[in-house]
Write an enzyme that holds these catalytic residues in place. Structure first.
Site, PDB file in Angstrom:
ATOM      1  N   CYS B  85       0.821  -1.369  -0.084  1.00  0.00           N
ATOM      2  CA  CYS B  85      -0.170   0.095  -0.015  1.00  0.00           C
ATOM      3  C   CYS B  85       0.930   1.085   0.054  1.00  0.00           C
ATOM      4  O   CYS B  85       1.434   1.478  -1.063  1.00  0.00           O
ATOM      5  CB  CYS B  85      -1.026  -0.232   1.221  1.00  0.00           C
ATOM      6  SG  CYS B  85      -2.428   1.061   0.928  1.00  0.00           S
ATOM      7  N   HIS B 193      -3.392  -5.487   1.555  1.00  0.00           N
ATOM      8  CA  HIS B 193      -2.671  -5.755   2.634  1.00  0.00           C
ATOM      9  C   HIS B 193      -2.678  -7.060   2.898  1.00  0.00           C
ATOM     10  O   HIS B 193      -3.492  -7.603   3.613  1.00  0.00           O
ATOM     11  CB  HIS B 193      -3.553  -5.050   3.725  1.00  0.00           C
ATOM     12  CG  HIS B 193      -3.374  -3.509   3.661  1.00  0.00           C
ATOM     13  ND1 HIS B 193      -2.240  -2.656   4.547  1.00  0.00           N
ATOM     14  CD2 HIS B 193      -3.932  -2.597   3.052  1.00  0.00           C
ATOM     15  CE1 HIS B 193      -2.271  -1.639   4.234  1.00  0.00           C
ATOM     16  NE2 HIS B 193      -3.500  -1.297   3.315  1.00  0.00           N
ATOM     17  N   GLU B 195      -0.732  -8.674   5.380  1.00  0.00           N
ATOM     18  CA  GLU B 195      -0.899  -8.589   6.859  1.00  0.00           C
ATOM     19  C   GLU B 195      -2.410  -8.807   7.315  1.00  0.00           C
ATOM     20  O   GLU B 195      -2.502  -9.004   8.465  1.00  0.00           O
ATOM     21  CB  GLU B 195      -0.014  -7.789   7.504  1.00  0.00           C
ATOM     22  CG  GLU B 195      -0.444  -6.271   7.697  1.00  0.00           C
ATOM     23  CD  GLU B 195      -0.611  -5.431   6.326  1.00  0.00           C
ATOM     24  OE1 GLU B 195      -0.285  -5.805   5.307  1.00  0.00           O
ATOM     25  OE2 GLU B 195      -0.984  -4.147   6.373  1.00  0.00           O
TER      26      GLU B 195
END
Lengths: 662, 220, 82, 82
Positions: B85, B193, B195
């Site tokens: 990002c 994302h 994570e």
């Protein structure tokens, strides 16, 4: 530098600053002399409704604020409860209604900034945000602009600081046409023993300014916060503050490091009324005096006077009290995070707030007179008339269930809110396990942040203002119960409440009657649900001209789920399961969304609320979640059972058939 | 396996990425934007967030941070670099990846789940993910990937479009590009994302396949 | 000394903000608008021994920070102190 | 007809973007910068019967869309077609 000459205050200035005639005379008596301009500014800011709660305090005292979990009740920047296992939750809700009406983007953004600072000033790292928004009718000319701006402002600030927005509500009602409501909630976590108090103590200790530089923006935001709007709100000089989420993130991380190193005695954020409220409130809590030199305040504009420094509401600033030997650590951490930091004064034992500009005296006031001894009013209040019973004799369209469902699902207060929460980052922090579309409350798990913890926190913010307008006592009980139901629907036990009381002018006895009864209702519910009120905010003068808004006691409630893997959800997944209705209560269309949507009417008398029965039903649903017995659960609120079932099906891969008469 | 996660002023996903890698058993080095030396490491991650508040242009100021020349040198030596990002925006602004991330065509911030196709399985971050479709969350206001037509054609020809939005293009990115790699295929940037898809309770663990790719294979 | 740096997207570079503005103008009944392109302006104040040196500093800052030379171009103009 | 609309924050309104850019310039060793204020520029093309009518249209669009009149002010200038 020309030497500062402090002008004198006057009766006319006092009126302009929002002080009444009696309050002006009270200032003269307390000081025994005419106040200076800066002193008058201090009194007008600290005695405003927003800071002193002078018209509402007597009713706030009805709230239960103690409980074996409560670590900190009302009186500090936020409340704190013990979650067990060495962790505490710190939370609060606050309003930014008037600034958001003038400039929606920055008004709403700085509302989020302010509530976040209230949390991390207590030593807690913010981990979740919610918001409760109320606008006028969609077809009102200003509504689209205000709605777009407020949502953009909230998203831009919360997303940039990196705190997930996990729940909220949006309402449209003509009563907010001229006065929208923007209530922002934030929650943080810390160790129970590490809750930091906003106190200054220890004569000789230093007063340190930390954060963005000071400008002339937002002077008298505090008094404006409770000032009603005449038509002349287009000020020539922008009093609107501009938020800087980037600076806030730096300030947050710097403060977290200072708490970890334990290099400060006390800290408070500079919110409404900026330096004047933070300094006097910290001094009052410590029973000390302060001496401040406004010449030392980091400024972004030149030639600012002490009055402007003390009243400025520039954002992203904190006030710290520390021992001289702690200063080096504070300066080191401030430099690392590129945040301005300056010693601007010291603690004294005179119990007086002394403001100098260089060596020119601008104010010398007993701290107690600004804070604890602020005026308190027992405003006259009359119980509002209760509406007539609803008679549905000649109602043809009651049989058109299909038509009603489509009208309700397409109505402003029940249609999808995805356009709104899609603009909020709901996942940053990787703790969010129930986003706004997945359950009746937002839920975050605590395990990833605190290895070994199995629990989760559920939170919701609710208020049916139409019910409260119809019956402030029973209506506000219903508000607290709706929160409790939303938490139970996710398997959570409600722990505590924070409230934001948005009401009209306290000078109107009917409004005060609504406030008094609403506080009675909330107090009764909070006691019966064992969810004490640990923090909150009051916003008065919400009206345009002399039309007050519907009484809106927004309630934020936080609950705990023992095992995060057993968190409840809204959407059923398996077929061939039974559908149960929990809870008692006589079905009634009084003050219903159906009546408002199909006939534009707010009619009927609310049935009395049976708190104990409703609590029992909620607790049963919670226990069933804990035993892994349920596939889905949803609260029945506006739109009744029809809309509740439709919302479950809309979110699910399965359908629902109802064939038992109720 | 050492992984360095760099924090810039305004990064807000750094802690999330650190936790995801710790969960995968990697040993963590916390990088700081003002360091002028990179500790010996096997991979460098530029996390998501609003570095410098996204002011001027997303990633503009972070790309000039004191640590960036070190990150460039590490990449030039073949080290594995992942930009997530804001990290992807920083890599583009720093010239380590081509193109730029413009404002979403809807002009508003978007937070939702998207499906992305893994189109290249021979980069350091997509080893073993050939032909997979992953479900990952996105959360950005400036994810609209742009490059002129010549650059786009070259990226396609050199098989450097690593991730592509499966069906719906959430932000107007050219050719539905969600992530690309550099010529040496060791620097990858993507808008979604990983994570945030690293725990079954979060709803998906697809992200671990990207973050973990570097660990199993080892950064030779 | 004061300078104005105007940063604009290179021709052909997609401008989501300009396109969105054009759509909203049409929707609000403002006819006649053919194109809208959104750029940035930075008003900077800088001290240097000579105006030429000051302008060089502003150009350096523009190349290094204010402008993404992949997709943008910039012009620097002095702002007279009148 | 082409016009340039320059939108800038009113005096006294805090500009976080400008301040952040200023701090980065200093930290990257670009000395001498005293102030940075960031504004917007919109290059618009509009058809109308007369230049005056066109300019009026641009001013209306600026008041209603391009500029947040509470905290920003704008100027409209014609761009010669040369």
């Amino acid at each position: 530098m020309t030497k500062h000459r402090e002008p004198l205050g006057s009766k006319e200035l006092a009126k302009k600053f929002g002080l009444s005639q009696e309050e002006w005379e009270s200032v003269l008596k307390r000081l025994g002399r005419n106040p200076t301009l800066t002193e008058l500014g201090l009194f007008s800011a600290l005695w405003s409704e927003h800071c002193s709660y002078k018209s509402s305090k007597v009713h706030l005292k009805k709230f239960p604020t103690k409980g074996q979990r409560v670590l900190q009740g009302p009186g500090e920047n936020a409340g704190a409860i013990d979650l067990g296992g060495g962790l505490a939750a710190v939370f609060k809700i606050e309003s930014h209604n008037h600034p958001s009406y003038i400039e929606p983007v920055q008004g709403a953004a700085t509302g989020v900034g302010g509530i976040l600072r209230d949390i991390f000033t207590m030593g807690a790292r913010p981990v979740a945000l919610m918001n409760s928004l109320r606008f006028g009718r969609p077809e009102h000319p200003k509504t689209p602009h205000l709605l777009r701006g407020v949502v953009k402002g909230i998203g831009s600030y919360g997303n940039a600081v990196g705190i997930p927005t996990i729940a909220g509500e949006v309402y449209f009602d003509p009563s907010y046409d001229g006065n929208i409501l923007v209530n922002a909630f934030a929650l943080g976590v810390c160790k129970p023993g590490e809750v930091v108090r906003a106190v200054a103590k220890g004569a000789g200790n230093l007063i340190v300014y930390l954060g963005a530089t000071t400008g002339r923006d937002g002077i008298h935001g505090a008094t404006m916060a409770s000032a009603s709007f005449g038509e002349d709100i287009e000020e020539k000089r922008p009093t609107v503050q501009v938020g800087d989420p980037f600076k806030e993130k730096l300030l947050l991380e710097a403060c977290m490091e200072m708490f970890a190193e334990g290099c400060l005695v006390g800290i408070q954020d500079m919110g409404a009324a900026g330096l004047s409220s933070s300094s006097s409130e910290m001094a009052a809590r410590g029973g000390v005096g302060l001496e401040i030199d406004t010449q030392k305040v980091p400024a972004r504009e030149t030639g600012m006077t002490p009055y402007e420094f003390m009243l400025s509401e520039s954002q992203e600033r904190m006030l710290i009290c520390c021992r001289p030997d702690q200063l080096a650590a504070i300066e080191r951490i401030a430099y690392k995070w590129d945040v301005d930091c300056a010693v601007i004064g010291k603690v004294t034992d005179t119990q007086r707030l002394v403001v100098k500009h260089g060596d020119a005296l601008a104010a010398d006031v007993p701290v107690k007179e600004l804070t604890d001894n602020a005026p308190l009013y027992e405003r006259p209040h009359i119980a509002p008339p209760s509406p007539a019973k609803l008679d549905l004799a000649n109602v043809a369209d009651l049989s058109d269930v299909q038509g009603s469902l489509l009208r309700l699902l397409g109505s402003p207060n029940l249609c999808s809110r995805r356009w709104v929460y899609r603009q909020y980052d709901q996942d940053v922090g990787t703790l969010t396990i129930r986003r706004p579309d997945a359950a009746d409350a937002g839920v975050i798990m605590l395990g990833p942040m605190f290895p070994g913890r199995k629990d989760a926190l559920a939170m919701t913010v609710d208020c049916n203002a139409r019910y409260v307008k119809a019956d402030p006592l029973e209506g506000s009980k219903a508000v607290a119960l709706e929160c409790y139901r939303n938490l139970a629907a996710t398997g959570a036990l409600g722990l505590a409440i924070t409230d934001c009381l948005n009401f009209g002018s306290p000078e109107d006895p009917i409004v005060m009657g609504e406030l008094a009864l609403a506080c009675d209702g909330l107090a009764a519910a909070a006691r019966a649900l064992d969810t004490p009120v640990i923090s909150g905010n009051v916003s008065l003068y919400n009206q345009t001209g002399d039309d007050g808004i519907d009484p809106t006691p927004t309630v934020g409630m936080v609950g705990q789920i023992a095992d995060a893997t057993k968190t409840g959800r809204l959407a059923p997944r398996a077929a061939d399961l039974d559908v149960w209705l929990f809870g008692t209560g006589t079905p009634s269309l009084a003050q219903s969304e159906w009546l408002f949507v199909s006939r534009g009417e707010k009619k009927g008398r609310l049935p009395p609320v049976d708190i104990a029965a409703q609590k029992a039903a909620c607790d049963a649903v919670r226990v069933l979640w804990e035993q892994d017995t349920l596939d889905a659960a949803h609260d029945v609120a506006e739109g009744g059972l029809l809309v509740a079932l439709a919302e479950m099906v809309l979110a699910a891969p399965v359908g629902i058939r109802i064939d038992q008469p109720l | 396996m050492k992984v360095t996660v760099i924090t810039f002023p305004g990064s807000n996903c750094d802690r999330d990425v650190q936790r995801a890698f710790l969960g995968l058993g990697a040993s963590l080095i916390i990088g700081w934007h003002e360091d002028t030396k990179l500790e010996a490491t096997d991979a460098v991650i530029l996390p998501g967030g609003f570095s410098y508040g996204d002011y001027l242009r997303t990633g503009a100021m972070a790309a000039r941070a004191h640590i960036m020349p070190e990150v460039k040198a590490f990449a030039d030596r073949g080290g594995a670099v992942l930009g997530i990002c804001n990290g992807f925006q920083i890599l583009c602004e720093a010239g380590m990846l081509e193109g730029a991330l413009l404002r979403n065509d809807s002009l508003s911030f978007i937070c939702e789940d998207v499906k992305i196709d893994v189109e290249q399985a021979d980069t350091k971050w997509t080893r073993g993910l050939a032909g997979k479709t992953l479900r990952l969350p996105i959360a950005h206001g400036d994810g609209n990937f742009y490059a002129d037509e010549a650059t786009l054609d070259r990226l396609e020809a050199e098989k450097r479009v690593v991730f592509r939005y499966e069906a719906r293009n959430p932000n107007g990115s050219k050719r539905r590009i969600a992530g690309i790699c550099n010529a040496n295929r060791n620097v990858v940037g993507l808008m979604p994302h990983p994570e945030r898809a690293s725990d079954v309770l979060l709803g998906s663990t697809d992200g671990l396949q990207i973050l973990g790719a570097i660990l199993e294979g080892g950064a030779r | 000394m004061k300078f104005r740096v105007h940063v604009a997207l290179k021709n052909g570079v997609h401008d989501p903000q300009g396109e969105a503005a054009l759509r909203v103008l049409k929707r609000n009944g403002l006819e006649g608008f053919k194109d809208v392109r959104v750029g940035k302006v930075l008003d900077v104040e800088v001290d240097a021994r000579t105006p030429a040196e000051a302008k060089a500093l502003v150009e350096k800052a523009s190349k290094e920070l204010f402008c993404n030379t992949v997709i943008e171009r910039f012009t620097v103009s002095a702002v007279d102190e009148a």
